[in-house]
Every structure is written in C-alpha cells, then in structure tokens.
Design a protein around this motif. Structure first.
Motif, PDB file in Angstrom:
ATOM      1  N   ASN A   1       6.414   4.391  37.322  1.00 21.32           N
ATOM      2  CA  ASN A   1       6.548   5.459  36.359  1.00 21.32           C
ATOM      3  C   ASN A   1       7.912   6.122  36.506  1.00 21.32           C
ATOM      4  O   ASN A   1       8.586   6.395  35.517  1.00 21.32           O
ATOM      5  CB  ASN A   1       5.416   6.471  36.561  1.00 21.32           C
TER       6      ASN A   1
ATOM      7  N   LYS B   1      14.766   4.838  31.015  1.00 19.60           N
ATOM      8  CA  LYS B   1      14.844   5.510  29.713  1.00 19.60           C
ATOM      9  C   LYS B   1      16.047   6.448  29.665  1.00 19.60           C
ATOM     10  O   LYS B   1      16.799   6.449  28.691  1.00 19.60           O
ATOM     11  CB  LYS B   1      13.545   6.283  29.454  1.00 19.60           C
TER      12      LYS B   1
ATOM     13  N   GLU C   1      10.591   4.719  37.825  1.00 24.75           N
ATOM     14  CA  GLU C   1      11.592   3.718  37.428  1.00 24.75           C
ATOM     15  C   GLU C   1      11.716   3.654  35.905  1.00 24.75           C
ATOM     16  O   GLU C   1      12.825   3.569  35.372  1.00 24.75           O
ATOM     17  CB  GLU C   1      11.205   2.348  37.991  1.00 24.75           C
ATOM     18  N   GLU C   2      10.588   3.735  35.202  1.00 24.04           N
ATOM     19  CA  GLU C   2      10.619   3.724  33.737  1.00 24.04           C
ATOM     20  C   GLU C   2      11.351   4.945  33.190  1.00 24.04           C
ATOM     21  O   GLU C   2      12.107   4.844  32.223  1.00 24.04           O
ATOM     22  CB  GLU C   2       9.191   3.666  33.185  1.00 24.04           C
TER      23      GLU C   2
END
Length: 192
Positions: free
Chosen positions: A6, A13, A8-9
């Motif tokens: 989460n 982004k 890393e995402e």
C-alpha cells in the motif's frame, strides 16, 4: 506485507504525478529523468532502500518511455537543432548531449537527420555564431589600424570559435570571409 505494498503504491502514484508534472514542462533524456526522479523521491518520506527506489524509478520511467513522454531520439534532435541555430559545432553537440546521458549512436543518428540537406553544416553553424556574437565579418568597430590590435583581435576570434568546438580549418574559412553578403549567402543558400 500488505501495508508495504500500500505504501509502495502511494509512492508510485506520487512519483508518477511528479513525473507527469515535470515532463509537462521539460523535454528531457532518460538519464535526466532518472536523476530528477531520484532527487524527488528523496524528498518523499519513505524507508525504502536504494534498490527498491531504483526499482520504483525504473517502473515509472518505463511507463513514461512506453507512453512516448520520454524519447532520447526526439530529445537529441530538438537539442541539436537548437545548438546548431546558436552556432554550435559537432564537437559541442556531442559534448552537451553526452553530458545529458545520450549515447553516441543516438547523437550521430540525430545529427545526420538534422544536418541532412546541408552542404556543410559546420560552416553554417560557425557563420551563425559569428553573426550572433557580431565578430569576424560582422564586427562593427573596424577602426583598428594598429597591427598589434589586429593580431590580438584575430587571436580572440580564433579562441572564441575554437572554444565553440570548431576545427582550425573551419575557423580559418569563416574568418577569411570578407563580405557580409557572402556570409548571408552562406546562411540563406543553405537554409531549408
């Protein structure tokens, strides 16, 4: 593990948004993009090691390259056109683009494309430079009757063109132009 993914995402982004904002303003090479993203990623609060950071940057870089936001060939052609207009030699072009991380093959390919159709692009670039700097045949103050002043002026002109990367042969040809009309003909006759 889920928390890390989460996190890393979120970082990807933010990095992607930062990349899009950056690329909307500047045309850059892959090398420049990678360095800029490393710097921007260091501003984010994260506890990633260098390997993980490189993986994230490469992932975003590949997205940008596949979307044609980054293209080293296009960047090289654009830069070469700009440098040629400013009166830059082939040597100067290779030095500047090599500094930006562009390979010699890409530079040579782009140089061939940009210089296609010109009889002698080096002389055109040199004439552009002397016109821009108002030296040589474009020099306004021609009142130097003193032999020493003429010699010093000529040495300065040779130095200016040599620092711009032009060979001695090109420098001599350009500085031997006596008439402004001939210099303008070189520029006009060789323009696309």
């Amino acid at each position: 593990m889920n928390n890390f993914m989460n996190n890393e995402e979120k970082i990807i982004k933010r990095l992607r948004n930062s990349a899009m904002s950056y690329l909307a303003r500047y045309e850059v090479s892959e090398f420049q993009f990678q360095n800029t993203m490393k710097r921007k990623l260091s501003y984010f609060e994260n506890n990633l090691n260098e390997l993980e950071k490189d993986k994230l940057i490469n992932q975003v870089k590949l997205e940008m390259v596949s979307s044609c936001f980054i293209d080293d060939n296009r960047y090289a052609e654009t830069k070469i056109r700009s440098i040629r207009r400013q009166g830059g030699s082939q040597r100067l072009i290779f030095a500047k683009l090599n500094e930006k991380g562009i390979s010699k093959e890409v530079i040579q390919s782009a140089l061939n494309i940009v210089d296609e159709g010109y009889e002698n692009p080096e002389i055109i670039a040199a004439v552009n430079f002397i016109k821009k700097k108002k030296i040589g045949v474009f020099y306004k103050n021609k009142k130097t009757n003193d032999e020493i002043d003429n010699h010093n002026l000529k040495a300065k002109l040779y130095g200016a063109l040599a620092r711009r990367g032009f060979s001695l042969e090109i420098v001599k040809k350009v500085l031997d132009i006596e008439d402004i009309n001939n210099a303008d003909l070189i520029l006009e006759g060789n323009m696309k």
